[in-house]
Design an enzyme around this catalytic site. Sequence first.
Site, PDB file in Angstrom:
ATOM      1  N   ASN A  22       0.846  -1.199   0.000  1.00  0.00           N
ATOM      2  CA  ASN A  22       0.000   0.000   0.000  1.00  0.00           C
ATOM      3  C   ASN A  22       0.881   1.249   0.000  1.00  0.00           C
ATOM      4  O   ASN A  22       1.968   1.272   0.584  1.00  0.00           O
ATOM      5  CB  ASN A  22      -0.991   0.006   1.169  1.00  0.00           C
ATOM      6  CG  ASN A  22      -0.357  -0.142   2.529  1.00  0.00           C
ATOM      7  OD1 ASN A  22       0.663  -0.798   2.688  1.00  0.00           O
ATOM      8  ND2 ASN A  22      -0.965   0.470   3.526  1.00  0.00           N
ATOM      9  N   ILE A  23       0.395   2.268  -0.695  1.00  0.00           N
ATOM     10  CA  ILE A  23       1.124   3.539  -0.825  1.00  0.00           C
ATOM     11  C   ILE A  23       0.137   4.652  -0.482  1.00  0.00           C
ATOM     12  O   ILE A  23      -0.864   4.831  -1.190  1.00  0.00           O
ATOM     13  CB  ILE A  23       1.659   3.731  -2.262  1.00  0.00           C
ATOM     14  CG1 ILE A  23       2.521   2.531  -2.688  1.00  0.00           C
ATOM     15  CG2 ILE A  23       2.464   5.035  -2.348  1.00  0.00           C
ATOM     16  CD1 ILE A  23       2.875   2.520  -4.169  1.00  0.00           C
ATOM     17  N   GLU A  24       0.420   5.361   0.607  1.00  0.00           N
ATOM     18  CA  GLU A  24      -0.502   6.405   1.058  1.00  0.00           C
ATOM     19  C   GLU A  24      -0.060   7.774   0.556  1.00  0.00           C
ATOM     20  O   GLU A  24       1.055   7.949   0.045  1.00  0.00           O
ATOM     21  CB  GLU A  24      -0.593   6.367   2.587  1.00  0.00           C
ATOM     22  CG  GLU A  24      -1.163   5.028   3.056  1.00  0.00           C
ATOM     23  CD  GLU A  24      -1.395   4.934   4.541  1.00  0.00           C
ATOM     24  OE1 GLU A  24      -0.875   5.766   5.305  1.00  0.00           O
ATOM     25  OE2 GLU A  24      -2.130   4.006   4.934  1.00  0.00           O
TER      26      GLU A  24
ATOM     27  N   GLU B  64      -3.024  -4.663  -2.938  1.00  0.00           N
ATOM     28  CA  GLU B  64      -3.560  -5.549  -3.974  1.00  0.00           C
ATOM     29  C   GLU B  64      -3.594  -4.842  -5.325  1.00  0.00           C
ATOM     30  O   GLU B  64      -3.255  -5.416  -6.362  1.00  0.00           O
ATOM     31  CB  GLU B  64      -4.991  -5.982  -3.625  1.00  0.00           C
ATOM     32  CG  GLU B  64      -5.132  -6.747  -2.333  1.00  0.00           C
ATOM     33  CD  GLU B  64      -5.402  -5.862  -1.125  1.00  0.00           C
ATOM     34  OE1 GLU B  64      -4.803  -4.763  -1.031  1.00  0.00           O
ATOM     35  OE2 GLU B  64      -6.213  -6.265  -0.283  1.00  0.00           O
TER      36      GLU B  64
ATOM     37  N   CYS C 130     -10.753  -3.296  -3.899  1.00  0.00           N
ATOM     38  CA  CYS C 130      -9.789  -4.269  -4.440  1.00  0.00           C
ATOM     39  C   CYS C 130     -10.484  -5.527  -4.928  1.00  0.00           C
ATOM     40  O   CYS C 130     -10.089  -6.113  -5.939  1.00  0.00           O
ATOM     41  CB  CYS C 130      -8.732  -4.599  -3.389  1.00  0.00           C
ATOM     42  SG  CYS C 130      -7.592  -3.223  -3.121  1.00  0.00           S
TER      43      CYS C 130
END
Length: 129
Positions: A42-44, A55, A89
């Site tokens: 995950n990339i915030e 995902e 997702c």
Amino acid sequence: MNNKELIKLAMEAREKSYSPYSKFKVGAAILTKSGKIFTGCNIESASYTPTICAERTALAKCVSEGNLDLYKIAIVGSFDKISYPCGVCRQFLREFGKDLIVICAKNENDFSEYTLEQLLPNSFGPEDL
Ligand code: THU
């Protein structure tokens, strides 16, 4: 590549998570029917909305490299319990087949396996357009 190995790759990908806001690290690893592997985390974002889940990072890498033949995806989030994919997702993965095997894991020794169809029943997909 067995389930445990795929989960371990997802756990490695989780280490790359950029999640300074939620501090919730997620990793995913996709195995294609032709035996290729694509991982993601995950990339915030400081503006929150653009945040991408692990995902979808893995799926974007897989599809953008020309691979549409998804076989399995392993997902790890929390270190304390099994993590399941969010609704967005599930829908994004569904595009590439209801028979996709989704391995929801806490670690390589504690996981549950589902089909995408089980996680997103009566779904809307490319065949419906
Ligand atoms: N997250 C994922 O990466 N996958 C999911 O299926 C659920 C949520 C991420 C998004 C956000 O960076 C953090 O987990 C907390 O929601």
